[in-house]
Enzyme design. Structure first.
Site, PDB file in Angstrom:
ATOM      1  CB  CYS A  99     -44.460  46.325 -21.849  1.00 51.27           C
ATOM      2  SG  CYS A  99     -44.531  47.437 -23.246  1.00 51.27           S
ATOM      3  CD  GLU A 100     -42.157  43.680 -28.376  1.00 48.97           C
ATOM      4  OE1 GLU A 100     -42.436  44.173 -29.482  1.00 48.97           O
ATOM      5  OE2 GLU A 100     -41.872  42.477 -28.216  1.00 48.97           O
ATOM      6  CG  HIS A 101     -43.721  48.724 -26.987  1.00 50.65           C
ATOM      7  ND1 HIS A 101     -45.074  48.451 -27.067  1.00 50.65           N
ATOM      8  CD2 HIS A 101     -43.181  48.220 -28.127  1.00 50.65           C
ATOM      9  CE1 HIS A 101     -45.349  47.828 -28.192  1.00 50.65           C
ATOM     10  NE2 HIS A 101     -44.210  47.680 -28.859  1.00 50.65           N
ATOM     11  CG  HIS A 102     -42.810  51.818 -22.202  1.00 53.91           C
ATOM     12  ND1 HIS A 102     -44.003  51.495 -22.818  1.00 53.91           N
ATOM     13  CD2 HIS A 102     -42.474  53.056 -22.652  1.00 53.91           C
ATOM     14  CE1 HIS A 102     -44.388  52.495 -23.591  1.00 53.91           C
ATOM     15  NE2 HIS A 102     -43.482  53.448 -23.504  1.00 53.91           N
ATOM     16  CD  GLN A 140     -53.261  41.504 -23.147  1.00 59.46           C
ATOM     17  OE1 GLN A 140     -52.945  42.485 -22.477  1.00 59.46           O
ATOM     18  NE2 GLN A 140     -54.500  41.040 -23.174  1.00 59.46           N
ATOM     19  CG  HIS A 168     -50.587  46.264 -20.578  1.00 59.08           C
ATOM     20  ND1 HIS A 168     -49.634  45.755 -21.442  1.00 59.08           N
ATOM     21  CD2 HIS A 168     -51.697  45.498 -20.748  1.00 59.08           C
ATOM     22  CE1 HIS A 168     -50.154  44.732 -22.118  1.00 59.08           C
ATOM     23  NE2 HIS A 168     -51.407  44.564 -21.701  1.00 59.08           N
ATOM     24  CB  CYS A 170     -46.335  50.635 -20.229  1.00 66.58           C
ATOM     25  SG  CYS A 170     -47.484  49.646 -21.197  1.00 66.58           S
TER      26      CYS A 170
END
Length: 211
Positions: A99-102, A140, A168, A170
């Site tokens: 995940c690019e956020h976490h 995704q 996910h 996250c």
């Protein structure tokens, strides 16, 4: 491709496909040591001394998709298919991404179908295409659309359908901590977008034989 597909294809051109200056391996290892200290541990203790090297090596594998060009993977089209023009479906392609956020993993299955327009691509190429986009920092939703657009751009088929089912971390190991929750995304173009019956056919074939 229609104007909507062209617009989406342009919008999804990732920064990953553009050149940029990478830090050195030493700089990357120093960054890992900083994060270890931030986590509350001592990067100089015996068990962590080689961890920065291992993490940097692992990152090269986790994010190897930045080194690959999707167009090159799909550059060989087989036109001698005896006039075959019906649906081609490869389902249950496993993948692991981050995940690019976490920067924590998400993983699951990708299902890809398309209607040929004069030629087909090797089936293993579809799995390799998934790997190119999975092995990058991702969402995704973006990954689903990127796979569909790569097929549109290279094969110019009469329609593409992509479905991704993933869990996910996250969401499972942090935040709301709801392990087992599955996220499903789809992208349809051409015949699949214009004719709902084709979406039904795709979904039925994907689910066939599954509980």
């Amino acid at each position: 491709m229609d104007d909507v597909v062209k617009s989406l294809s342009t919008r999804l051109s990732p920064v990953a496909d553009k050149p940029f200056d990478r830090p050195t391996r030493e700089e990357a290892e120093a960054a890992v040591r900083t994060l270890i200290r931030w986590a509350g541990d001592d990067p100089t203790r015996e068990g962590l001394q080689d961890t920065p090297k291992r993490v940097v090596k692992a990152f090269r594998e986790f994010y190897s998709g930045y080194q690959d060009n999707p167009a090159e993977i799909l550059d060989k089209i087989f036109s001698e298919v005896e006039g075959y023009d019906d649906l081609v479906l490869v389902r249950d392609i496993p993948f692991y991404s981050h995940c690019e956020h976490h920067m924590v993993p998400f993983y699951g299955m990708v299902h890809i179908a398309y209607y040929p327009n004069g030629g087909v691509v090797g089936l293993s190429k579809l799995a390799r295409l998934v790997e190119v986009y999975a092995r990058r920092l991702q969402t995704q939703e973006t990954m689903t659309a990127q796979i569909a657009m790569a097929l549109e751009d290279s094969l110019e088929p009469r329609g593409v359908a992509v479905m991704i089912e993933a869990e996910h971390m996250c969401m499972s190991m942090r935040g709301v901590q709801k392990a087992g929750a599955t996220t499903l995304t789809t992208q349809f173009t051409g015949l699949f977008k214009d004719e709902p019956s084709e979406q039904v056919r795709f979904l039925t074939l994907v689910r066939h034989g599954k509980a």
